[in-house]
Each structure stands twice: as structure tokens, then as C-alpha cells.
Design an enzyme around this catalytic site. Structure first.
Site, PDB file in Angstrom:
ATOM      1  N   TYR A 162      35.623  -5.676   7.057  1.00  0.00           N
ATOM      2  CA  TYR A 162      36.472  -6.154   5.954  1.00  0.00           C
ATOM      3  C   TYR A 162      37.543  -7.147   6.384  1.00  0.00           C
ATOM      4  CZ  TYR A 162      39.237  -2.234   7.814  1.00  0.00           C
ATOM      5  OH  TYR A 162      39.886  -1.376   8.653  1.00  0.00           O
ATOM      6  N   LYS A 163      37.627  -7.473   7.682  1.00  0.00           N
ATOM      7  CA  LYS A 163      38.647  -8.426   8.131  1.00  0.00           C
ATOM      8  C   LYS A 163      38.052  -9.838   8.091  1.00  0.00           C
ATOM      9  CE  LYS A 163      41.277  -4.854  10.430  1.00  0.00           C
ATOM     10  NZ  LYS A 163      41.459  -4.022  11.612  1.00  0.00           N
ATOM     11  N   ARG A 222      53.242 -11.165  10.635  1.00  0.00           N
ATOM     12  CA  ARG A 222      51.962 -11.549  11.208  1.00  0.00           C
ATOM     13  C   ARG A 222      51.233 -12.483  10.253  1.00  0.00           C
ATOM     14  NH1 ARG A 222      47.216  -7.110  12.343  1.00  0.00           N
ATOM     15  NH2 ARG A 222      47.211  -7.044  10.076  1.00  0.00           N
ATOM     16  N   PHE A 249      45.378  -0.538  18.801  1.00  0.00           N
ATOM     17  CA  PHE A 249      45.552  -0.079  17.424  1.00  0.00           C
ATOM     18  C   PHE A 249      45.555   1.449  17.430  1.00  0.00           C
ATOM     19  CE2 PHE A 249      44.229   0.707  13.026  1.00  0.00           C
ATOM     20  CZ  PHE A 249      45.052  -0.180  12.354  1.00  0.00           C
ATOM     21  N   ASP A 301      36.964  -3.129  21.097  1.00  0.00           N
ATOM     22  CA  ASP A 301      37.164  -3.135  19.651  1.00  0.00           C
ATOM     23  C   ASP A 301      37.373  -4.598  19.237  1.00  0.00           C
ATOM     24  OD1 ASP A 301      38.164  -3.050  17.036  1.00  0.00           O
ATOM     25  OD2 ASP A 301      39.161  -1.121  17.362  1.00  0.00           O
TER      26      ASP A 301
HETATM   27  C1  LIG Z   1      41.899  -2.670  11.487  1.00  0.00           C
HETATM   28  C2  LIG Z   1      41.595  -1.957  12.752  1.00  0.00           C
HETATM   29  C3  LIG Z   1      40.927  -0.734  12.764  1.00  0.00           C
HETATM   30  C4  LIG Z   1      40.642  -0.045  11.460  1.00  0.00           C
HETATM   31  O1  LIG Z   1      39.812   1.059  11.566  1.00  0.00           O
HETATM   32  P1  LIG Z   1      39.240   1.692  10.238  1.00  0.00           P
HETATM   33  O2  LIG Z   1      38.450   2.843  10.688  1.00  0.00           O
HETATM   34  O3  LIG Z   1      38.451   0.632   9.534  1.00  0.00           O
HETATM   35  O4  LIG Z   1      40.392   2.086   9.372  1.00  0.00           O
HETATM   36  C5  LIG Z   1      40.554  -0.193  13.984  1.00  0.00           C
HETATM   37  N1  LIG Z   1      40.867  -0.814  15.146  1.00  0.00           N
HETATM   38  C6  LIG Z   1      41.552  -1.984  15.161  1.00  0.00           C
HETATM   39  C7  LIG Z   1      41.857  -2.647  16.453  1.00  0.00           C
HETATM   40  C8  LIG Z   1      41.947  -2.567  13.970  1.00  0.00           C
HETATM   41  O5  LIG Z   1      42.649  -3.706  13.984  1.00  0.00           O
END
Ligand SMILES: *Cc1c(COP(=O)(O)O)cnc(C)c1O
Length: 404
Positions: free
Chosen positions: A216-217, A363, A120, A191
């Protein structure tokens, strides 16, 4: 109409715990989880009673100060972490930064952070910013996901990977990667954005050194919910906190002029915890309390397999982007389609909510706590119709919005 597999689904009743808008089939819990029904009441109570009436006393009387650790311990169960090794705090991006600094400090003689090109972007961006800030000759080495194992060598300080690829759903073998990482003396950092709450993670058993993830996921903590950070207990004694705020101090209310780190993972805290956000996340985690994570995973595989086989049989226009073997993926299925953005807009207009990831990925996330097999079949029927009749081919579906 119910599907035969829903009649024997041990998690079927869980759907009632969530507030899902009528007519919506929500396949985006991997981006923003659904609202658990009891959360508004909890937030209402925190605002009016705890804040409104207790005021400053709330920090003691309602245990606000310990909320990052308490919520962390609830997440710890879902990710297979030891007690008191997880805190809920800050955002995932910030936690990536904090962990990277701490991990690099454990390997001062090494300069390479290894990651992959499927990661990401924020994880890579944070590493790039840190590299430039440190200005000590560190390198962020980004290789193809298939090359990661081979790239783990003696010069690597930290292997930073996202466990489940946000685009394709491909899942790394955490244990195998961590073993290889340790064999060369490096630090294993994960992560868990698309893992935590989606299936049982085994951080401790698989030997991870550090991890971060989103609230939040799949954890359903609400938009912008606090994230979490894990540090293996073997590192607690030497953990170097890079952002030395007062909440990570050993005695914040001694108001010493000099920083002295708190014990354990608490030193990764920075400033005053966001009590409203943490309370929503805390309440949202209630829905997992009586969930058998093996049952959750079995249902996730069942939903994904049904979706994949139906789409492949009925929507030949789509090309699978990700592993076919369920053992090699998380809880999502992705397809490539050149007009993916317009296709997703057409789906959303008909109540099937997934998302689009550039350049051409549609997705679909599967959250076993509030989806049924009947939902999956209805979603495929709508998808089939849109593709067959080219219903996506309209100007209004091609106009890009800020958030995709
Ligand atoms: C959604 C996501 C993030 C989001 O990071 P935020 O700091 O909450 O915006 C980070 N890493 C991955 C792999 C994600 O899928």
C-alpha cells in the site's frame, strides 16, 4: 506554471494515470499510495462479474488461486527477485514473523537476531513476540544504525534490517551488508517497505536471503493492501513454513489430514487469499509496466534535491534529519522541528500532505510517477509561509489524532 525540469521529464505524462484530488500536493505516497485511475473499474469488474456472476467458479475461471504468485511475480521485477520467488500475501508484520521463523530454522545453532534502533517498531515487536514464543534462549540485539556493520559477528543468526529508514530516509548498502552477513554465516533479511516501487531494488544481485514489503505504500495497492514475501531460490528446498495453513500445502484440495509443504515460496502462503485486495494491487501495478526504473530513480533524486535545496534556502527553522548524499537515501526527505505535529497539520490544511513521526520528524515522500518539480516548488512556498508567519501555532493543529 511548469518548472523547466518538468518539460524534459520522461515520466511527466504518468501523472494522468492517477486520481489526485484537486489542489492537493501529495507527499505521503510512502505511507499510502495514490489511487491509480483505472483501479475502481477493475475492482468493479472483479466484484460484479467475477464474484457476482462466476461465484465459486471464479477460483478456476479467473485464476484467483494463482493471484498471490502472479502478483508476486510482478513485484519481483521491481525488487530484482528471481521468477517464482515472491508471493503477495498477508501483512508485512505477519510476513516478518514467517520469515524470521524460517531464517532461524536455517541457523539452529545460533540465537541472535540483529536489528537496529531505527527499525520500524512492528519488525522489532514481531521479533520480540517470536523470541518469547520460541522460549529457546533467542536474543533480539538492537544497535544504532551506524553500528550495524560492526555488530555482524559469528554469533548472529539473522540480520534483520529495514532497507530505507522510515523516519530519516537513510538507505543501507544492501550488497555490502549482505556480503558481511554471509561472511559470518548469517542470514540477510530485508524489509522493503520504503524501497519497493520507490527505486529499483536488486535482491538477487545483492545476495539477500529474504525480504518483505508493503503493497500500500509506493506500490499504490490501497489501504491495507496485501504485502509481499521473498525467499531466495537457494532456500526453497529447505524452507520451514511456520504457519502451516492449507494454502501452503502441496495439495490443498486433496484434503489430507497431514501437512505437506508446497514447493518453493508457495509454502509461505497460509489461508485463502483476499481476492479483492489482491486485484486492486494487481491493477495498481499496471502503472509500473512501462516504467524504466532508472528513470524513476533519476526523477526521485531530482525531486528530492530540489525540495531539500529550496527548503534549506527558505526555511532555516527546519533541520535536515537524514543523509545529504542522495546515494545514501531512499525517496523521502525528513526534517526535525519541535512543533512538527502542528506544522504538518497546518500543511495538510493547505493541501500539502506529508506526515509526522514522533517525536519531532516531518516527513515528505516523493513519488516520481505523480509528482512534478512545480508541485515541489509550490509545496515549499506553502511551507515557507507557514513557518515565517508561525501559522502552525494554533490549538486546532496541536490536537493529536489517532493516526499521525
Ligand atoms: C509501513 C511499515 C510496516 C507496516 O507493516 P504492516 O504489517 O503493513 O502494518 C512494516 N515495516 C516497515 C519498515 C514499514 O515502514
Amino acid at each position: 506554471m511548469s518548472h523547466p525540469l518538468d518539460l524534459t521529464d520522461p515520466l511527466a505524462a504518468k501523472k494522468q494515470a492517477f486520481s489526485i484530488p484537486e489542489g492537493t500536493i501529495y507527499l505521503d505516497g510512502n505511507s499510502l499510495g495514490v489511487l491509480p485511475r483505472h483501479v475502481p473499474e477493475r475492482i468493479q469488474a472483479v466484484v460484479t462479474r467475477e464474484w457476482g456472476e462466476s461465484l465459486i467458479r471464479g477460483w478456476n475461471d479467473h485464476g484467483w488461486m494463482d493471484l498471490p504468485a502472479r502478483v508476486g511475480n510482478r513485484i519481483a521485477r521491481l525488487v530484482g527477485a528471481e521468477p517464482d520467488s515472491v508471493i503477495a500475501a498477508d501483512s508485512t508484520s505477519l510476513n516478518v514473523f514467517k520469515v524470521l521463523v524460517a531464517a532461524l530454522a536455517l541457523r539452529p545453532d545460533r540465537k541472535v537476531i540483529l536489528s537496529d534502533s531505527g527499525n520500524f517498531p512492528t519488525d522489532l515487536y514481531m521479533a520480540q513476540g517470536l523470541r518469547d514464543l520460541l522460549d529457546r534462549g533467542h536474543e533480539l540485539r538492537v544497535v544504532d544504525p551506524a553500528e550495524v556493520e560492526a555488530a555482524i559477528g559469528e554469533d548472529i543468526a539473522v540480520v534483520m534490517l529495514t532497507h530505507v529508514d522510515y523516519r530519516t530516509g537513510r538507505r543501507y548498502d544492501m550488497k555490502a551488508i549482505a556480503e558481511k552477513t554471509h561472511a559470518v554465516g548469517a542470514i540477510s533479511f530485508w524489509d522493503l517497505a520504503h524501497s519497493a516501487g520507490a527505486f529499483q531494488v536488486h535482491l538477487a544481485a545483492d545476495g539477500a536471503d529474504f525480504a518483505v514489503g508493503c503493497g500500500y505504500k509506493y506500490l499504490n495497492g490501497g489501504p491495507g493492501a496485501p504485502a509481499f514475501l521473498y525467499a531466495a531460490p537457494r532456500h526453497h528446498g529447505t524452507l520451514a513454513a511456520p504457519l502451516t495453513g492449507w494454502m501452503g500445502h502441496d495439495a490443498p484440495f486433496a484434503f489430507d489430514l497431514d501437512y505437506r509443504p508446497a514447493r518453493g515460496v508457495d509454502r509461505m502462503r497460509v489461508g485463502t487469499p483476499p481476492i479483492l485486495g489482491l486485484s486492486a494491487l494487481d491493477a495498481a501495478l499496471d502503472v509500473f509496466d512501462d516504467v524504466d526504473m532508472e528513470q524513476l530513480r533519476a526523477k526521485s533524486v531530482s525531486l528530492c534535491e530540489l525540495f531539500l535545496s529550496e527548503v534549506e534556502a527558505r526555511c532555516p527553522q527546519l533541520e535536515l534529519a537524514g543523509p545529504r548524499n542522495p546515494d545514501e537515501r531512499g525517496s523521502q526527505i525528513s526534517f526535525r522541528f519541535e512543533q512538527g505535529y502542528a506544522l504538518m497539520q497546518a500543511l495538510i490544511a493547505r493541501g500539502v500532505i506529508g506526515d509526522f513521526r514522533a517525536p519531532d520528524i516531518v516527513r515528505f515522500g516523493f513519488t516520481p510517477l505523480y509528482l512534478s518539480h512545480a508541485d515541489v516548488l509550490r509545496a515549499v512556498a506553502i511551507l515557507e509561509e507557514i513557518l515565517r508567519d508561525r501559522l502552525w501555532d494554533r490549538e486546532e493543529y496541536k490536537r493529536r489524532q489517532k493516526v499521525t
